[in-house]
Design a protein around this motif. Structure first.
Motif, PDB file in Angstrom:
ATOM      1  N   THR A   1       1.014  -0.982  -0.708  1.00 28.92           N
ATOM      2  CA  THR A   1       0.024  -0.254  -0.062  1.00 28.92           C
ATOM      3  C   THR A   1       0.880   1.421  -0.469  1.00 28.92           C
ATOM      4  OG1 THR A   1      -0.264   0.344   1.986  1.00 28.92           O
ATOM      5  CG2 THR A   1      -2.008  -1.381   1.764  1.00 28.92           C
ATOM      6  N   ALA A   2       0.653   2.231  -0.243  1.00 24.38           N
ATOM      7  CA  ALA A   2       1.050   3.277  -0.143  1.00 24.38           C
ATOM      8  C   ALA A   2       1.232   3.888   0.952  1.00 24.38           C
ATOM      9  CB  ALA A   2      -0.052   4.522  -1.141  1.00 24.38           C
ATOM     10  N   SER A   3       2.844   4.619   1.053  1.00 21.62           N
ATOM     11  CA  SER A   3       3.523   4.700   2.448  1.00 21.62           C
ATOM     12  C   SER A   3       3.361   6.666   2.753  1.00 21.62           C
ATOM     13  CB  SER A   3       4.896   4.647   2.420  1.00 21.62           C
ATOM     14  OG  SER A   3       5.468   5.398   1.518  1.00 21.62           O
ATOM     15  N   VAL A   4       3.249   7.500   2.023  1.00 20.84           N
ATOM     16  CA  VAL A   4       2.652   8.744   2.052  1.00 20.84           C
ATOM     17  C   VAL A   4       1.319   8.577   1.114  1.00 20.84           C
ATOM     18  CG1 VAL A   4       4.925   9.304   1.946  1.00 20.84           C
ATOM     19  CG2 VAL A   4       3.819   8.807   0.178  1.00 20.84           C
ATOM     20  N   ASP A   5       0.151  10.131   2.327  1.00 19.15           N
ATOM     21  CA  ASP A   5      -0.908  10.830   1.471  1.00 19.15           C
ATOM     22  C   ASP A   5      -0.411  10.783  -0.065  1.00 19.15           C
ATOM     23  OD1 ASP A   5      -2.393  10.387   3.884  1.00 19.15           O
ATOM     24  OD2 ASP A   5      -1.515  12.402   4.611  1.00 19.15           O
ATOM     25  N   GLY A   6      -1.733  10.334  -1.229  1.00 20.93           N
ATOM     26  CA  GLY A   6      -1.363  11.198  -2.205  1.00 20.93           C
ATOM     27  C   GLY A   6      -0.079  10.199  -3.087  1.00 20.93           C
ATOM     28  N   GLY A   7       0.173   9.107  -2.079  1.00 24.96           N
ATOM     29  CA  GLY A   7       1.553   8.169  -2.857  1.00 24.96           C
ATOM     30  C   GLY A   7       0.975   6.652  -4.151  1.00 24.96           C
ATOM     31  N   SER A   8       1.224   6.343  -4.259  1.00 23.19           N
ATOM     32  CA  SER A   8       0.804   4.935  -5.550  1.00 23.19           C
ATOM     33  C   SER A   8       0.836   4.116  -4.507  1.00 23.19           C
ATOM     34  CB  SER A   8       1.660   5.203  -6.741  1.00 23.19           C
ATOM     35  OG  SER A   8       1.571   5.840  -7.301  1.00 23.19           O
ATOM     36  N   SER A   9       0.273   3.220  -4.461  1.00 29.49           N
ATOM     37  CA  SER A   9       0.816   1.554  -3.962  1.00 29.49           C
ATOM     38  C   SER A   9       1.334   1.153  -5.509  1.00 29.49           C
ATOM     39  CB  SER A   9      -0.731   1.247  -4.073  1.00 29.49           C
ATOM     40  OG  SER A   9      -0.928   1.217  -4.837  1.00 29.49           O
ATOM     41  N   PHE A  10       2.015  -0.392  -4.604  1.00 31.82           N
ATOM     42  CA  PHE A  10       2.204  -1.291  -5.772  1.00 31.82           C
ATOM     43  C   PHE A  10       2.350  -2.714  -5.591  1.00 31.82           C
ATOM     44  CE2 PHE A  10       6.760  -3.956  -6.117  1.00 31.82           C
ATOM     45  CZ  PHE A  10       6.579  -3.802  -8.009  1.00 31.82           C
TER      46      PHE A  10
END
Length: 322
Positions: free
Chosen positions: A214-223
């Motif tokens: 899952t994304a580690s920052v707000d607005g970041g992308s999951s992988f």
């Protein structure tokens, strides 16, 4: 007088503990001649595997200590401490100029327990995508030449290692290994708790891997990524796909062929972004003495992307593992 008596007793306990634990000092030394134009290195030179932020040669020069001890009821306590890359001037975990050393045990610093229930680890370690997907890079995720990395379409994610990672590895079941990970929110604004999973499956000559984070920052992308390989005997082939958001999504294919004791391989990876950056990697390696490997490799990136410049990454080197 009491203090004088306690000091020898404490020393004795340390010796007894060391005698019961299985402690191993290990490491790897990569010495090469080459250059890496993709990070701005345009001059051929001799390199350690820790040079320029561990972006030279094939593997990272490092030293580590790991241990395991039976603590009862079929349970073992385990730990691992591993240095960051060691540059040619002895600097550990340094910047691209081989200066400003960072955290000493930058690659690993974790403790855990294992038994019939599987294994639990807590601390700094490779993210689950890296642990799950690197078997599908037949050249060992080369520091400089990896086509999967240069294209930014790597199936092991660019987040690298994670600190405070709690990982659970389930016992292998009929060729299936499952990993689950959790990194809590550290209270910094914009950061998020991260959840990850990795699955490896092997049946005979076939292997497959699946990873997600899952994304580690707000607005970041999951992988997420998936890959598979098959060993035909005369050649091994692999294919993979990674989705890390805009600029970090793409596919790769690779083949490795044994020829007269050498491993000869080719990997091609292409990013799906608008620029369409693609990378090609060719390599040849062989064990020349016990625990000693010689190699030549060249990676080429045809267009600049968000991380790397257009150019070649070339290395001729020797790796010694102890």
């Amino acid at each position: 007088m009491m203090i004088k008596k306690l000091i020898p007793a404490a020393a004795l306990l340390v010796v007894m503990g060391a005698a019961q634990a299985e402690v191993t000092v290990y490491g790897l030394i990569d010495a090469s001649y080459g250059k890496n134009e993709t990070i701005g290195d345009t001059t051929y030179d001799f390199h350690s595997g820790g040079d320029r932020g561990s972006s030279e040669g094939n593997s990272t020069t490092k030293v580590g200590v790991k241990g395991s001890m039976d603590v009862g009821s079929g349970v073992k306590a385990n730990f691992k401490l591993e240095t960051g890359g060691i540059a040619n001037n002895g600097c550990v975990t340094c910047d691209t100029n081989n200066k400003n050393p960072g955290n000493f045990f930058n690659r690993a610093a974790w403790v855990g327990f294992s038994g019939n229930f599987g294994e639990v680890r807590l601390g700094r370690q490779d993210n689950l995508a890296f642990q799950t997907m690197t078997p599908f890079d037949f050249n060992g995720a080369s520091n400089a030449a990896s086509a999967q990395m240069l294209s930014l379409a790597t199936p092991w994610s660019l987040t690298g290692r994670q600190s405070r990672l709690l990982e659970y590895i389930a016992p292998e079941m009929s060729g299936l290994t499952v990993r689950a990970g959790f990194v809590p929110d550290n209270g910094v604004i914009g950061n998020k708790a991260t959840y990850s999973v990795g699955l490896n499956y092997k049946a005979g000559n076939f292997a497959a891997g699946l990873a997600g984070q899952t994304a580690s920052v707000d607005g970041g992308s999951s992988f997420s990524s998936v890959a598979a390989s098959y060993d035909f005997g005369v050649a091994k082939v692999e294919a993979g796909y990674a989705n890390g958001g805009t600029g970090f999504t793409g596919s790769n294919v690779g083949v490795s062929v044994p020829v007269a004791g050498f491993n000869v391989g080719l990997t091609y990876a292409k990013n799906n972004d608008a620029a369409g950056a693609a990378a090609t990697e060719v390599y040849i390696n062989r064990e020349i003495f016990k625990n000693t490997y010689a190699y030549f490799e060249n990676g080429n990136l045809n267009k600049a992307n968000a991380v790397f410049a257009k150019g070649n990454a070339t290395a001729l080197g020797v790796i010694y593992v102890f």
